[in-house]
Design an enzyme around this catalytic site. Structure first.
Site, PDB file in Angstrom:
ATOM      1  N   CYS A   1      -1.214  33.854   9.363  1.00 30.99           N
ATOM      2  CA  CYS A   1      -0.417  34.920  10.420  1.00 30.99           C
ATOM      3  C   CYS A   1      -0.455  34.046  11.608  1.00 30.99           C
ATOM      4  O   CYS A   1      -1.604  33.453  12.821  1.00 30.99           O
ATOM      5  CB  CYS A   1      -1.839  35.491  11.151  1.00 30.99           C
ATOM      6  SG  CYS A   1      -2.173  36.832   9.877  1.00 30.99           S
ATOM      7  N   GLU A   2       0.708  33.103  11.307  1.00 32.57           N
ATOM      8  CA  GLU A   2       0.889  32.310  12.421  1.00 32.57           C
ATOM      9  C   GLU A   2       2.923  32.303  12.762  1.00 32.57           C
ATOM     10  O   GLU A   2       3.509  32.428  11.236  1.00 32.57           O
ATOM     11  CB  GLU A   2       0.737  30.871  11.888  1.00 32.57           C
ATOM     12  CG  GLU A   2      -0.700  30.671  12.240  1.00 32.57           C
ATOM     13  CD  GLU A   2      -1.683  30.008  13.787  1.00 32.57           C
ATOM     14  OE1 GLU A   2      -0.746  30.113  14.272  1.00 32.57           O
ATOM     15  OE2 GLU A   2      -2.670  29.626  13.446  1.00 32.57           O
TER      16      GLU A   2
ATOM     17  N   ARG B   1       3.774  20.541   6.283  1.00 30.92           N
ATOM     18  CA  ARG B   1       4.601  19.794   6.893  1.00 30.92           C
ATOM     19  C   ARG B   1       5.451  20.247   7.693  1.00 30.92           C
ATOM     20  O   ARG B   1       5.809  19.563   8.591  1.00 30.92           O
ATOM     21  CB  ARG B   1       4.712  18.769   5.600  1.00 30.92           C
ATOM     22  CG  ARG B   1       4.089  17.806   4.449  1.00 30.92           C
ATOM     23  CD  ARG B   1       4.665  16.229   4.076  1.00 30.92           C
ATOM     24  NE  ARG B   1       5.415  15.519   4.617  1.00 30.92           N
ATOM     25  CZ  ARG B   1       6.836  15.581   4.568  1.00 30.92           C
ATOM     26  NH1 ARG B   1       7.366  16.534   4.587  1.00 30.92           N
ATOM     27  NH2 ARG B   1       7.107  15.108   5.095  1.00 30.92           N
TER      28      ARG B   1
ATOM     29  N   GLU C   1       0.682  -1.077   0.118  1.00 22.35           N
ATOM     30  CA  GLU C   1       0.288  -0.222   0.328  1.00 22.35           C
ATOM     31  C   GLU C   1       1.389   1.398  -0.036  1.00 22.35           C
ATOM     32  O   GLU C   1       1.035   2.654   0.588  1.00 22.35           O
ATOM     33  CB  GLU C   1      -0.720   0.478   1.149  1.00 22.35           C
ATOM     34  CG  GLU C   1      -1.990  -0.836   1.398  1.00 22.35           C
ATOM     35  CD  GLU C   1      -2.501  -1.360   2.624  1.00 22.35           C
ATOM     36  OE1 GLU C   1      -2.127  -0.503   4.051  1.00 22.35           O
ATOM     37  OE2 GLU C   1      -3.992  -2.060   2.943  1.00 22.35           O
ATOM     38  N   PRO C   2       1.880   1.369  -1.028  1.00 23.60           N
ATOM     39  CA  PRO C   2       2.596   2.772  -0.987  1.00 23.60           C
ATOM     40  C   PRO C   2       2.517   3.943  -1.311  1.00 23.60           C
ATOM     41  O   PRO C   2       0.996   3.542  -1.966  1.00 23.60           O
ATOM     42  CB  PRO C   2       4.152   2.669  -2.031  1.00 23.60           C
ATOM     43  CG  PRO C   2       3.154   1.162  -3.204  1.00 23.60           C
ATOM     44  CD  PRO C   2       1.909   0.420  -2.255  1.00 23.60           C
TER      45      PRO C   2
HETATM   46  C1  LIG Z   1      -1.062   5.780   5.533  1.00 23.15           C
HETATM   47  C2  LIG Z   1      -0.876   4.407   4.952  1.00 23.15           C
HETATM   48  C3  LIG Z   1      -0.308   4.100   3.505  1.00 23.15           C
HETATM   49  C4  LIG Z   1       0.582   4.179   2.661  1.00 23.15           C
HETATM   50  O1  LIG Z   1       1.803   5.408   3.502  1.00 23.15           O
HETATM   51  P1  LIG Z   1       2.946   5.670   2.725  1.00 23.15           P
HETATM   52  O2  LIG Z   1       4.029   5.873   4.368  1.00 23.15           O
HETATM   53  O3  LIG Z   1       2.744   7.065   2.363  1.00 23.15           O
HETATM   54  O4  LIG Z   1       3.220   4.874   2.173  1.00 23.15           O
HETATM   55  C5  LIG Z   1      -0.479   2.678   3.635  1.00 23.15           C
HETATM   56  N1  LIG Z   1      -1.145   1.872   4.643  1.00 23.15           N
HETATM   57  C6  LIG Z   1      -1.948   1.953   5.559  1.00 23.15           C
HETATM   58  C7  LIG Z   1      -3.216   2.275   6.025  1.00 23.15           C
HETATM   59  C8  LIG Z   1      -2.103   3.752   6.482  1.00 23.15           C
HETATM   60  O5  LIG Z   1      -2.854   3.818   7.091  1.00 23.15           O
END
Ligand SMILES: *Cc1c(COP(=O)(O)O)cnc(C)c1O
Length: 412
Positions: free
Chosen positions: A341-342, A311, A272-273
């Protein structure tokens, strides 16, 4: 895909100075080639191992980005009903969608079941009971993995670390087998996987590999107990090098180390990248409004702010800042700040950088992930447009917000 030709910074074949002059600033710019190359790096490196690359939508949920990835064959990892809606609008295939997150509502689960998603990554027993009940009402079976918390330290920023037992995420891996056991009484659930995700912006993947070992061990034990476990979901989390001092393995090397562990397991793998696919593919273009000096401190005031890219303010994150047109002047050391304004509104602090003048454009690099998606209307600032570059062409894929947009839905 951001590089200088002579003194002009390009995204692919588009000179960013031209783009900024025509589209205005601040503006997010994404390289489609870079996004696709990163996706394919995962897909290719996983090779003949049965696999699915589910891009984590929360990193950058622009419809155009999702459409690009959907056409390349990607699946999607979602954390809300809104993200599922986006995936479907972008032409994504719901049967390649996995639904993660610690607080899914009944409405979201209903929507996911109605859409025919691939499965749920579940984080509590009450969530399992809810999904079972809603699946029963619909007369369908729902596939699930339990997101285990392997209690390993991802060694990243505390806000984006998720794999320790003190975090809200997942179910303690030592209790997981018992939870799978009790889940058998839910007749509309199918336990087809084990999932884990230990955090984000991980530069040294050894904690991920340690979590993989633990998840593999659990999967084998569950299979021995008769659970139909077929895949392992290893989450995302691979970091990117925001500055030269940071080192992270290239995607193929990282995936190779996963493959080595999984080859013999007989399990399919899901990854899940998010960040590693879109992070380096994006930049936030800003225009210098003013230069000013307070005492010994030098400030470059730009038209992008913490509402556009949070970030630096939120995590103290470093983003490289490059002039869109290079000059030959000696470098200065300055804080790059926005109009909000911070005092926490900065993009860089004490930064050695190009000696820029009002009207010059700057590119805040590596802003493709957790950039626009975390932007807000704070200080009633319209959100920036998003622009997708494809070779020598570029198009606005999300228009700059207007003042009317700011008050949409409000009444006096
Ligand atoms: C945020 C998240 C990701 C992606 O993470 P990255 O650091 O952006 O690769 C994958 N799986 C789950 C469950 C997440 O919460």
């Amino acid at each position: 895909m951001f590089s200088y030709s002579a003194n002009d910074l390009y995204c692919e074949q588009v000179p960013l100075a031209d783009l900024a002059a025509r589209a205005g600033t601040p503006a997010y710019v994404y390289s489609s080639q870079s996004i696709l190359a990163n996706y394919r790096a995962y897909d290719d490196a996983l090779g003949d191992l049965p696999h699915l690359v589910c891009y984590a939508v929360k990193a950058n949920s622009s419809l155009a980005v999702l459409a690009l990835l959907a056409r390349a064959g990607a699946g999607f990892d979602i954390v809300s009903g809104g993200e599922l809606y986006r995936v479907i609008q972008a032409g994504g295939d719901p049967s390649k969608v996995v639904f993660s997150g610690v607080g899914k509502t009944a409405a979201e689960v209903e929507y996911a079941l109605a859409s025919g998603i691939r499965g749920f990554n579940c984080e509590s027993e009450s969530e399992l009971a809810l999904i079972d009940a809603l699946a029963a009402r619909r007369g369908v079976k729902a596939a699930f993995s339990i997101r285990v918390n392997p209690d390993v330290d991802a060694a990243t920023h505390p806000y984006i670390s998720t794999g320790l037992s003190r975090h809200k995420f997942g179910i303690d891996i030592r209790e997981a087998a018992a939870v799978y056991g009790r889940a058998r009484r839910h007749t509309c659930l199918v336990a087809d996987g084990v999932s884990c995700h230990i955090g984000s912006q991980i530069l040294d993947p050894s904690p991920i590999l340690e979590a993989v070992d633990k998840a593999l061990e659990l999967a084998a034990a569950l299979r021995a107990q008769g659970h139909p476990i077929r895949h392992l979901d290893l989450g995302g989390g691979l970091g990117i090098a925001y500055n030269e001092r940071e080192k992270t393995p290239a995607i193929p090397a990282y995936v190779e180390s996963l493959r080595a562990k999984l080859r013999e397991s007989g399990l399919a793998v899901t990854v899940e990248p998010g960040r590693s696919i879109v992070g380096a593919a994006g930049a936030l273009i800003a225009r210098v409004l003013y230069r000013k000096r307070n005492g010994s401190k030098e400030f470059v005031v730009v038209d992008a702010a913490m509402n556009d890219l949070i970030r630096p303010s939120l995590y103290g994150a470093y983003h490289e800042i490059m002039p869109v047109r290079r000059n030959r002047l000696p470098q200065i050391v300055a804080d790059v700040v926005g109009p909000v304004c911070e005092s926490g509104d900065f993009l860089a602090r004490d930064r050695p950088m190009a000696d820029v003048m009002p009207g010059d454009f700057l590119a805040v690099r590596d802003a493709g992930a957790y950039g626009f998606v975390l932007s807000s209307n704070y200080n009633s600032r319209p959100r920036a447009p998003e622009i997708l570059v494809e070779g020598a062409a570029w198009r606005i894929v999300r228009a700059r917000e207007t003042h009317e947009d700011l008050v949409r839905g409000e009444t006096l």
